[in-house]
Design a protein around this motif. Structure first.
Motif, PDB file in Angstrom:
ATOM      1  N   ARG A 104      -5.347   8.847  -6.632  1.00 40.38           N
ATOM      2  CA  ARG A 104      -4.473   7.672  -6.491  1.00 40.38           C
ATOM      3  C   ARG A 104      -5.254   6.503  -5.903  1.00 40.38           C
ATOM      4  NH1 ARG A 104       0.968   7.325  -2.728  1.00 40.38           N
ATOM      5  NH2 ARG A 104       1.465   5.152  -3.237  1.00 40.38           N
ATOM      6  N   LEU A 105      -6.035   6.762  -4.850  1.00 44.51           N
ATOM      7  CA  LEU A 105      -6.823   5.695  -4.218  1.00 44.51           C
ATOM      8  C   LEU A 105      -7.888   5.156  -5.176  1.00 44.51           C
ATOM      9  CD1 LEU A 105      -7.314   7.093  -0.603  1.00 44.51           C
ATOM     10  CD2 LEU A 105      -5.603   5.455  -1.420  1.00 44.51           C
ATOM     11  N   ASN A 106      -8.498   6.034  -5.926  1.00 38.02           N
ATOM     12  CA  ASN A 106      -9.539   5.610  -6.862  1.00 38.02           C
ATOM     13  C   ASN A 106      -9.002   4.790  -8.026  1.00 38.02           C
ATOM     14  OD1 ASN A 106     -12.179   6.426  -5.965  1.00 38.02           O
ATOM     15  ND2 ASN A 106     -11.491   8.541  -6.183  1.00 38.02           N
ATOM     16  N   ASN A 107      -7.707   4.826  -8.252  1.00 38.35           N
ATOM     17  CA  ASN A 107      -7.117   4.078  -9.363  1.00 38.35           C
ATOM     18  C   ASN A 107      -6.476   2.765  -8.944  1.00 38.35           C
ATOM     19  OD1 ASN A 107      -7.701   5.597 -11.723  1.00 38.35           O
ATOM     20  ND2 ASN A 107      -6.425   7.207 -10.883  1.00 38.35           N
ATOM     21  N   ILE A 108      -6.620   2.390  -7.693  1.00 40.75           N
ATOM     22  CA  ILE A 108      -6.058   1.114  -7.239  1.00 40.75           C
ATOM     23  C   ILE A 108      -6.950  -0.034  -7.703  1.00 40.75           C
ATOM     24  CG2 ILE A 108      -5.555  -0.306  -5.194  1.00 40.75           C
ATOM     25  CD1 ILE A 108      -4.666   2.290  -3.779  1.00 40.75           C
ATOM     26  N   ASN A 109      -6.318  -1.091  -8.171  1.00 42.42           N
ATOM     27  CA  ASN A 109      -7.015  -2.322  -8.533  1.00 42.42           C
ATOM     28  C   ASN A 109      -7.007  -3.204  -7.281  1.00 42.42           C
ATOM     29  OD1 ASN A 109      -8.330  -4.177 -10.060  1.00 42.42           O
ATOM     30  ND2 ASN A 109      -6.652  -4.571 -11.462  1.00 42.42           N
ATOM     31  N   TRP A 110      -7.965  -2.960  -6.417  1.00 44.14           N
ATOM     32  CA  TRP A 110      -7.975  -3.490  -5.052  1.00 44.14           C
ATOM     33  C   TRP A 110      -8.050  -5.017  -5.000  1.00 44.14           C
ATOM     34  CZ3 TRP A 110      -7.090  -0.101  -1.220  1.00 44.14           C
ATOM     35  CH2 TRP A 110      -7.283   1.260  -1.507  1.00 44.14           C
ATOM     36  N   PHE A 111      -7.201  -5.597  -4.171  1.00 46.43           N
ATOM     37  CA  PHE A 111      -7.249  -7.000  -3.729  1.00 46.43           C
ATOM     38  C   PHE A 111      -7.049  -8.039  -4.827  1.00 46.43           C
ATOM     39  CE2 PHE A 111     -10.614  -4.702  -1.139  1.00 46.43           C
ATOM     40  CZ  PHE A 111      -9.726  -4.260  -0.175  1.00 46.43           C
ATOM     41  N   TRP A 134       2.552  -6.867  11.390  1.00 48.51           N
ATOM     42  CA  TRP A 134       3.914  -6.383  11.569  1.00 48.51           C
ATOM     43  C   TRP A 134       4.689  -7.447  12.303  1.00 48.51           C
ATOM     44  CZ3 TRP A 134       6.127  -2.383   9.290  1.00 48.51           C
ATOM     45  CH2 TRP A 134       7.400  -2.003   9.722  1.00 48.51           C
ATOM     46  N   SER A 135       5.825  -7.825  11.777  1.00 47.27           N
ATOM     47  CA  SER A 135       6.693  -8.798  12.423  1.00 47.27           C
ATOM     48  C   SER A 135       7.844  -8.051  13.084  1.00 47.27           C
ATOM     49  CB  SER A 135       7.218  -9.794  11.392  1.00 47.27           C
ATOM     50  OG  SER A 135       8.083 -10.722  12.006  1.00 47.27           O
ATOM     51  N   GLY A 136       7.919  -8.142  14.390  1.00 44.23           N
ATOM     52  CA  GLY A 136       8.926  -7.398  15.133  1.00 44.23           C
ATOM     53  C   GLY A 136       8.262  -6.315  15.960  1.00 44.23           C
ATOM     54  N   THR A 137       9.082  -5.500  16.596  1.00 41.61           N
ATOM     55  CA  THR A 137       8.568  -4.390  17.382  1.00 41.61           C
ATOM     56  C   THR A 137       8.681  -3.127  16.544  1.00 41.61           C
ATOM     57  OG1 THR A 137       9.310  -5.471  19.408  1.00 41.61           O
ATOM     58  CG2 THR A 137       8.800  -3.119  19.551  1.00 41.61           C
ATOM     59  N   TRP A 138       7.544  -2.499  16.296  1.00 33.76           N
ATOM     60  CA  TRP A 138       7.536  -1.308  15.453  1.00 33.76           C
ATOM     61  C   TRP A 138       8.390  -0.238  16.092  1.00 33.76           C
ATOM     62  CZ3 TRP A 138       6.387   3.810  15.032  1.00 33.76           C
ATOM     63  CH2 TRP A 138       6.221   4.302  13.743  1.00 33.76           C
ATOM     64  N   PRO A 139       9.210   0.502  15.364  1.00 36.61           N
ATOM     65  CA  PRO A 139       9.296   0.604  13.912  1.00 36.61           C
ATOM     66  C   PRO A 139      10.299  -0.348  13.271  1.00 36.61           C
ATOM     67  CG  PRO A 139      10.604   2.347  14.880  1.00 36.61           C
ATOM     68  CD  PRO A 139       9.996   1.563  16.013  1.00 36.61           C
ATOM     69  N   THR A 140      11.032  -1.127  14.080  1.00 36.62           N
ATOM     70  CA  THR A 140      11.920  -2.115  13.459  1.00 36.62           C
ATOM     71  C   THR A 140      11.089  -3.355  13.151  1.00 36.62           C
ATOM     72  OG1 THR A 140      12.579  -3.003  15.597  1.00 36.62           O
ATOM     73  CG2 THR A 140      13.945  -1.253  14.683  1.00 36.62           C
ATOM     74  N   GLY A 141      11.476  -4.067  12.173  1.00 36.63           N
ATOM     75  CA  GLY A 141      10.728  -5.246  11.781  1.00 36.63           C
ATOM     76  C   GLY A 141      10.293  -5.148  10.343  1.00 36.63           C
ATOM     77  N   LYS A 142       9.320  -5.972   9.985  1.00 36.08           N
ATOM     78  CA  LYS A 142       8.860  -6.027   8.595  1.00 36.08           C
ATOM     79  C   LYS A 142       7.353  -6.060   8.526  1.00 36.08           C
ATOM     80  CE  LYS A 142      12.808  -8.220   6.415  1.00 36.08           C
ATOM     81  NZ  LYS A 142      13.235  -9.186   5.450  1.00 36.08           N
ATOM     82  N   LEU A 143       6.859  -5.472   7.473  1.00 36.88           N
ATOM     83  CA  LEU A 143       5.441  -5.473   7.178  1.00 36.88           C
ATOM     84  C   LEU A 143       5.023  -6.866   6.721  1.00 36.88           C
ATOM     85  CD1 LEU A 143       2.894  -3.682   6.814  1.00 36.88           C
ATOM     86  CD2 LEU A 143       3.669  -3.284   4.463  1.00 36.88           C
ATOM     87  N   VAL A 144       3.858  -7.302   7.169  1.00 36.41           N
ATOM     88  CA  VAL A 144       3.285  -8.565   6.734  1.00 36.41           C
ATOM     89  C   VAL A 144       2.124  -8.229   5.795  1.00 36.41           C
ATOM     90  CG1 VAL A 144       2.181 -10.736   7.425  1.00 36.41           C
ATOM     91  CG2 VAL A 144       3.908  -9.681   8.918  1.00 36.41           C
ATOM     92  N   VAL A 183       1.525  -1.078  -1.076  1.00 39.46           N
ATOM     93  CA  VAL A 183       1.137  -2.495  -1.013  1.00 39.46           C
ATOM     94  C   VAL A 183      -0.230  -2.693  -1.658  1.00 39.46           C
ATOM     95  CG1 VAL A 183       0.516  -4.387   0.554  1.00 39.46           C
ATOM     96  CG2 VAL A 183       2.566  -3.006   0.997  1.00 39.46           C
ATOM     97  N   TYR A 184      -1.190  -1.842  -1.302  1.00 38.68           N
ATOM     98  CA  TYR A 184      -2.520  -1.935  -1.915  1.00 38.68           C
ATOM     99  C   TYR A 184      -2.437  -1.803  -3.436  1.00 38.68           C
ATOM    100  CZ  TYR A 184      -4.871  -1.610   2.644  1.00 38.68           C
ATOM    101  OH  TYR A 184      -5.326  -1.847   3.921  1.00 38.68           O
ATOM    102  N   GLU A 185      -1.547  -0.937  -3.907  1.00 40.47           N
ATOM    103  CA  GLU A 185      -1.412  -0.740  -5.353  1.00 40.47           C
ATOM    104  C   GLU A 185      -0.901  -1.976  -6.072  1.00 40.47           C
ATOM    105  OE1 GLU A 185      -0.804   4.039  -5.861  1.00 40.47           O
ATOM    106  OE2 GLU A 185       0.928   2.896  -5.141  1.00 40.47           O
ATOM    107  N   THR A 186      -0.282  -2.882  -5.361  1.00 37.47           N
ATOM    108  CA  THR A 186       0.160  -4.145  -5.971  1.00 37.47           C
ATOM    109  C   THR A 186      -0.915  -5.227  -5.880  1.00 37.47           C
ATOM    110  OG1 THR A 186       1.185  -5.048  -3.967  1.00 37.47           O
ATOM    111  CG2 THR A 186       2.574  -3.632  -5.389  1.00 37.47           C
ATOM    112  N   GLY A 187      -2.080  -4.884  -5.320  1.00 34.36           N
ATOM    113  CA  GLY A 187      -3.178  -5.839  -5.222  1.00 34.36           C
ATOM    114  C   GLY A 187      -3.173  -6.662  -3.954  1.00 34.36           C
ATOM    115  N   HIS A 188      -2.247  -6.378  -3.049  1.00 33.61           N
ATOM    116  CA  HIS A 188      -2.164  -7.080  -1.768  1.00 33.61           C
ATOM    117  C   HIS A 188      -2.774  -6.218  -0.668  1.00 33.61           C
ATOM    118  CE1 HIS A 188       0.403 -10.326  -3.247  1.00 33.61           C
ATOM    119  NE2 HIS A 188       1.032  -9.405  -3.972  1.00 33.61           N
ATOM    120  N   MET A 189      -2.783  -6.745   0.541  1.00 34.61           N
ATOM    121  CA  MET A 189      -3.276  -5.973   1.681  1.00 34.61           C
ATOM    122  C   MET A 189      -2.325  -6.156   2.856  1.00 34.61           C
ATOM    123  SD  MET A 189      -7.035  -5.878   3.399  1.00 34.61           S
ATOM    124  CE  MET A 189      -7.396  -4.690   4.695  1.00 34.61           C
TER     125      MET A 189
END
Length: 157
Positions: free
Chosen positions: A10-17, A145-155, A135-141
């Motif tokens: 799976r990792l080897n098939n990512i189109n990174w960044f 983290w916005s908020g106090t983990w585990p509540t909040g959102k990934l940046v 997220v990496y699989e979509t080409g992003h990185m």
């Protein structure tokens, strides 16, 4: 317990960044609006703390609930690091100015993903590091983290 060849594949098939800085359609994430905010996020104590907490949650749960299986953790860490450092990272092309911060964050995310995947049958969902791989699989990185983990959102960037 062992590192899954399927996870490595799976990792080897990512189109990174390929979509760094490009608008995302991913739900429930916040997008960093500039390269400087991306790098600031990668280097932030908040992001480091969030990923450490996620990793600690895995090890704490395994140590308490699955003691016999947890004894393989250190050998799996070594195996995962070897895969990441020898098989994944050398194939990637990083933007030169951001290379150092990106590599360190990526190594951490990938090693923890491989460990989370190896123990996934014993863990409770949602799987944090699997979410980062999505997220990496979509080409992003992931970069914060916005908020106090585990509540909040990934940046992401």
């Amino acid at each position: 317990m062992k590192i899954s060849q399927l996870a490595i594949h799976r990792l080897n098939n990512i189109n990174w960044f390929v979509n760094l800085g490009v608008a995302t359609t991913l739900p429930s994430v916040i997008q960093a609006q500039s390269i400087s905010l991306f790098i600031k996020g990668l280097n932030s104590d908040e992001w480091e703390s969030a990923t450490l907490e996620a990793g600690n949650e895995i090890t704490g749960y395994l140590a308490k609930k699955h003691t016999n299986n947890y004894q393989y953790w250190n050998s799996l860490v070594k195996e995962a690091k070897k895969v990441v450092e020898n098989d994944i990272i050398p194939k990637l092309i990083f933007p030169e100015s951001e290379k150092s911060a990106m590599i360190e964050n990526l190594k951490w995310d990938l090693v923890n993903f491989l460990l989370e995947d190896a123990y996934s049958s014993l863990l409770r969902e949602p799987f944090f590091f699997n979410g980062l791989i999505n997220v990496y699989e979509t080409g992003h990185m992931p970069c914060g983290w916005s908020g106090t983990w585990p509540t909040g959102k990934l940046v992401i960037y």
